[in-house]
Design a protein around this motif. Structure first.
Motif, PDB file in Angstrom:
ATOM      1  N   VAL A  87      43.229  38.555  44.435  1.00 49.39           N
ATOM      2  CA  VAL A  87      43.490  37.777  43.232  1.00 49.39           C
ATOM      3  C   VAL A  87      42.247  36.983  42.864  1.00 49.39           C
ATOM      4  O   VAL A  87      41.655  36.305  43.709  1.00 49.39           O
ATOM      5  CB  VAL A  87      44.673  36.816  43.444  1.00 49.39           C
ATOM      6  N   VAL A  88      41.823  37.064  41.614  1.00 49.02           N
ATOM      7  CA  VAL A  88      40.716  36.252  41.119  1.00 49.02           C
ATOM      8  C   VAL A  88      41.277  34.888  40.731  1.00 49.02           C
ATOM      9  O   VAL A  88      42.236  34.790  39.965  1.00 49.02           O
ATOM     10  CB  VAL A  88      40.032  36.913  39.906  1.00 49.02           C
ATOM     11  N   THR A  89      40.679  33.841  41.270  1.00 42.93           N
ATOM     12  CA  THR A  89      41.163  32.483  41.028  1.00 42.93           C
ATOM     13  C   THR A  89      40.416  31.857  39.863  1.00 42.93           C
ATOM     14  O   THR A  89      39.199  31.680  39.911  1.00 42.93           O
ATOM     15  CB  THR A  89      40.984  31.622  42.284  1.00 42.93           C
ATOM     16  N   PHE A  90      41.167  31.525  38.813  1.00 44.44           N
ATOM     17  CA  PHE A  90      40.595  30.875  37.638  1.00 44.44           C
ATOM     18  C   PHE A  90      40.776  29.363  37.748  1.00 44.44           C
ATOM     19  O   PHE A  90      41.673  28.882  38.442  1.00 44.44           O
ATOM     20  CB  PHE A  90      41.273  31.397  36.370  1.00 44.44           C
ATOM     21  N   PRO A  91      39.936  28.596  37.075  1.00 42.15           N
ATOM     22  CA  PRO A  91      40.044  27.138  37.174  1.00 42.15           C
ATOM     23  C   PRO A  91      41.295  26.602  36.499  1.00 42.15           C
ATOM     24  O   PRO A  91      41.803  27.179  35.539  1.00 42.15           O
ATOM     25  CB  PRO A  91      38.781  26.645  36.449  1.00 42.15           C
TER      26      PRO A  91
END
Length: 279
Positions: free
Chosen positions: A249-253
């Motif tokens: 999973v790519v973690t976005f701010p």
């Protein structure tokens, strides 16, 4: 500010309001739940330096009005709307797609049935809770929200929904400190809660991605979630989906609405993801 054009597209059963900004490959932004194109206003100019950014109000929300009463499969209708915009504005090339929440479910359904029209999908917190080990509990929660809406109306359903999904923890500024465009968004979307709870909540949250159909396209699907939202119910299914896809999973701010609360770092990371080659 980059020039933006506002347009209307008639589709079966509705007329879609959509906005086009910038030049380059098409990037379609699909809003969540009762929201609309304005949710992305804070980051559109940042993205428009590299892309033709297309944002729209999902059917039944804000300026995208139904032609009569909603009928049929609302998920399939949403997919058809996204496809119609891509075919209109990028007829000769597939489009990048960013979908958040129910918009991510639209993106997953789109790439399932029309993979040749999607160059890359960033699926940000699709609430497809049927993938969860405790799907029965999650399903019961959304059914309770729907029943609360039928029994007590949209305001009470909204309180229950926000508390159970973590949206009540989103750190928004005080109303007087909001940017004018975001105040306009909140004013518009207040009228969308009826459509969401009456027609969209259960069909979208009971949507189960066709995992075998997605597997051939894993190199074009990026699972994503907000840093502050990962433990909340709508974001939890993306971890399960990422395991099936074989990508982290790519973690976005920020929270679920990080595209509005943290637009610059959010748009920067989104651009980096879209430019990456998944192998």
């Amino acid at each position: 500010m980059t020039a933006r054009t506002l347009n209307l597209l008639p589709v079966p059963g509705a007329t879609l309001h959509y906005e086009v900004t910038g030049t380059g490959p098409m990037l379609l932004l699909i809003a969540d739940g009762d929201s609309d194109a304005g949710a992305f206003d804070s980051m559109i100019d940042l993205l428009a330096t590299n892309y033709t950014v297309v944002a729209y109000d999902p059917r039944g929300n804000s300026r995208s009005q139904y032609a009569g009463k909603p009928t049929g499969d609302v998920v399939a209708a949403g997919t058809a709307d996204a496809l119609a915009l891509i075919n209109l504005l990028s007829p000769n090339a597939p489009a990048f797609v960013f979908g958040t929440g129910t918009g991510a479910i639209t993106g997953l359904d789109l790439i399932t049935h029309h993979p040749n029209r999607v160059r890359m999908l960033v699926a940000h917190e699709p609430p497809c809770v049927e993938l969860l080990p405790d799907a029965t509990d999650a399903r019961a929660f959304f059914e309770d929200v729907h029943e609360t809406y039928l029994r007590e109306g949209a305001p009470m359903a909204q309180l229950l929904y926000a508390g159970g999904t973590g949206l009540d923890e989103d750190d928004l500024p005080a109303p007087e400190d909001l940017r004018p465009e975001y105040r306009d968004l909140l004013d518009r979307t207040q009228t969308n809660t009826e459509t969401f709870f009456a027609h969209n909540l259960l069909p979208f949250t009971t949507y189960r991605p066709n995992l075998p159909a997605l597997l051939p396209h894993t190199n074009k699907i990026v699972p994503a979630a907000g840093r502050q939202a990962a433990a909340h119910l709508p974001a939890r299914p993306i971890a399960t989906l990422s395991t099936h896809l074989g990508w982290p999973v790519v973690t976005f701010p920020g929270p679920h609405t990080g595209y509005a609360s943290h637009p610059t770092p959010f748009a920067t990371l989104l651009t980096q993801v879209l430019e990456a080659e998944l192998t």
